[in-house]
Design an enzyme around this catalytic site. Structure first.
Site, PDB file in Angstrom:
ATOM      1  N   SER A   1     -24.452 -16.949  -7.125  1.00  9.95           N
ATOM      2  CA  SER A   1     -25.419 -17.860  -6.636  1.00  9.95           C
ATOM      3  C   SER A   1     -26.708 -17.285  -6.178  1.00  9.95           C
ATOM      4  CB  SER A   1     -25.023 -18.983  -5.599  1.00  9.95           C
ATOM      5  OG  SER A   1     -24.338 -19.941  -6.161  1.00  9.95           O
TER       6      SER A   1
ATOM      7  N   LYS B   1     -30.897 -20.894   3.058  1.00 10.13           N
ATOM      8  CA  LYS B   1     -30.643 -21.979   2.152  1.00 10.13           C
ATOM      9  C   LYS B   1     -30.027 -23.181   2.943  1.00 10.13           C
ATOM     10  CE  LYS B   1     -27.292 -22.140  -1.739  1.00 10.13           C
ATOM     11  NZ  LYS B   1     -26.246 -21.269  -2.360  1.00 10.13           N
TER      12      LYS B   1
ATOM     13  N   SER C   1     -27.099 -21.313  -7.097  1.00  8.73           N
ATOM     14  CA  SER C   1     -27.665 -22.392  -6.571  1.00  8.73           C
ATOM     15  C   SER C   1     -28.507 -21.961  -5.700  1.00  8.73           C
ATOM     16  CB  SER C   1     -26.363 -23.278  -5.875  1.00  8.73           C
ATOM     17  OG  SER C   1     -25.689 -22.251  -4.915  1.00  8.73           O
TER      18      SER C   1
END
Length: 506
Positions: free
Chosen positions: A165, A62, A141
């Site tokens: 997330s 990420k 996310s």
């Protein structure tokens, strides 16, 4: 398949799936050493000298996890020119184990969002159960991670889970998402959203792969002040009897709790069906199913959206364009430093980040801190107390319960794990989320975290596993995949992974 051929397939898939926007910096656009690294891993494999089970495997990160060889943008204009001078601990651990960095994945800006649409690099697209004209939400996310794993653009992916997330994107994309106990994995080099909640998590196609990644990363890091110390890890192992985990699973049936408060009216029929199927399967395997009440669940989401923005408003104060990141070039002779600071932050942050900074700043203000922030902290403690009262195992790092009668009752009637849906509904379409005529879209996005936030507030391990269900039209089982969440006591990560594997075999 050789590791080199596997690596070439991942790079080709990154190129052919560019429209999904899973990567901000894909490996196919980054001249790196991946080809030689994969070839070297193949040679080590033939010699029987692989560094680990992840040697030569492609792991995506990420884009809020610092990497020395790739930019780290947090999907924000405020960091679009930033490259870290060092690797995060988790990146270095995986590279030392032979893993290859597969690129940096897209996300909601600074990890703030539930659909991976708040990125300065564009929306992440999810095609599961949809055609190209109706892209679905990838969750957030860590939506880029989940889509990259689901579409074979990498072997596994590392992201962050603050309030769900990792688990929500896993549920929306039909992948496995594992959030370990808070403090087990190092956060050094991970750009913070909310320090007391942020947890490095893992996305993969199978629970066994998530376990392999977890085993490499589950180590104390002296550079991270929130990393669990070796002595505390020994205490966890001793109190939870982790060395005898296999005998724990075979000596008696598991006691599986169904949280009554998670059975909400908004639960989609396909999700409810998948939940019921999972529980029935475990019952047929000889395990005991029993209802459990977690009364503070109804307040957990509200507490989270006070605490997380409050911490974010403090963490994001450092992005002023002076030391690093983008700086506003709108300058005049008479402008003050305050004006430049405000202009830089106004141009650098997106709408959702600004919204949460404002929420956090308000809850920390003198007139609101007692009624909001302090009350939210109290609710957080009560949420953890609910979990501690439900589990048979005592929290290994908490003060011992002095009431012997209550402790004995928990040992006799307490549960081993909780099982619930990960998300109340299947993934919505991107067009529905971004429809400006829908006034409740922001609130609906917050509500998506209703089942994932409680475990985050308590710092507990949780995994989302894809399970088949049926939709409203009566489509056959297998057409719809819903995420089913397994939650365990703090430190009981191995049991959570084991139960995840049981559901995976269903």
């Amino acid at each position: 398949m050789s590791l080199l051929l596997e690596a070439e397939r991942y790079v080709a898939n990154q190129s052919s799936n560019r429209m999904l926007n899973a990567f901000i910096t894909p490996l196919c656009r980054h001249s790196g050493r991946w080809h030689d690294q994969a070839k070297d891993a193949d040679i080590r494999g033939k010699q029987g000298k692989l560094r680990s089970r992840l040697d030569g495997r492609f792991i995506a990160f990420k884009d809020n996890i610092c990497t020395r060889d790739f930019p780290t943008t947090c999907a924000s204009k405020s960091l679009d020119t930033f490259t870290s001078p060092f690797n995060a601990t988790v990146v270095q651990q995986l590279e030392d184990a032979g893993a290859i960095v597969a690129g940096k994945t897209n996300l909601d800006e600074f990890g703030m969002g539930s659909h991976s649409i708040y990125s300065s690099f564009g929306h992440v697209m999810n095609t599961r159960r949809g055609d190209d004209s109706k892209f679905l939400s990838a969750g957030g996310s860590s939506g880029g991670n989940a889509v990259a794993v689901a579409t074979d653009q990498c072997y596994a992916a590392l992201g962050t889970d603050t309030g769900g997330s990792i688990r929500l994107p896993a549920a929306y994309t039909g992948t496995v998402g594992f959030k370990p106990s808070y403090g087990l994995l190092s956060r050094w080099g991970v750009i913070a959203y909310a320090n007391s909640l942020d947890t490095v998590g893992i996305l993969a196609k199978r629970v066994s792969v998530a376990r392999d990644v977890f085993d490499v990363l589950n180590k104390h890091d002296p550079r991270d002040p929130t990393s669990i110390s070796p002595s505390s890890r020994s205490r966890i192992s001793s109190k939870l009897n982790l060395p005898q985990l296999t005998s724990r699973l075979t000596s008696r049936p598991l006691r599986i709790g169904i949280p009554l408060e998670y059975n909400i009216s908004e639960l989609a029929p396909s999700v409810r069906q998948a939940w019921c199927h999972s529980l029935e399967y475990l019952r047929q395997q000889g395990h005991t199913i029993q209802p459990v009440s977690l009364p503070m669940t109804k307040l957990a989401l509200s507490a989270y959206y006070v605490l997380a923005p409050a911490e974010a408003s403090s963490n994001l104060a450092k992005y002023d364009g002076v030391r690093y990141g983008t700086r506003s070039d709108d300058s005049t002779e008479n402008q003050s430093e305050t004006y430049l600071y405000a202009k830089t932050r106004g141009a650098g942050f997106g709408p959702e980040v600004k919204r949460r900074i404002m929420l956090g700043a308000f809850s920390l203000s003198a007139q609101a801190i007692d009624n909001y922030f302090i009350q939210a902290q109290r609710i957080r403690r009560l949420v953890r107390h609910d979990f501690d009262a439900a589990f048979q195992a005592e929290h290994p790092l908490a003060a011992e319960i002095r009431n012997v009668e209550l402790r004995q009752q928990a040992k006799q009637t307490g549960i081993d794990v909780l099982i619930s849906p990960t998300a109340p509904t299947p993934p919505p379409t991107i067009s529905d989320i971004t429809d400006t005529s829908t006034k409740r879209s922001n609130l609906d996005a917050y509500i998506n975290d209703v089942f994932t936030v409680p475990a985050s507030l308590a710092g507990l391990p949780a995994i989302s596993v894809p399970v088949s269900g049926k939709d409203n039209a009566g489509n056959q089982e297998g057409d719809i995949l819903a995420g089913i969440q397994v939650i365990g006591q703090y430190g009981d990560d191995e049991l959570v992974l084991k139960v995840g594997e049981l559901l995976e075999r269903r």
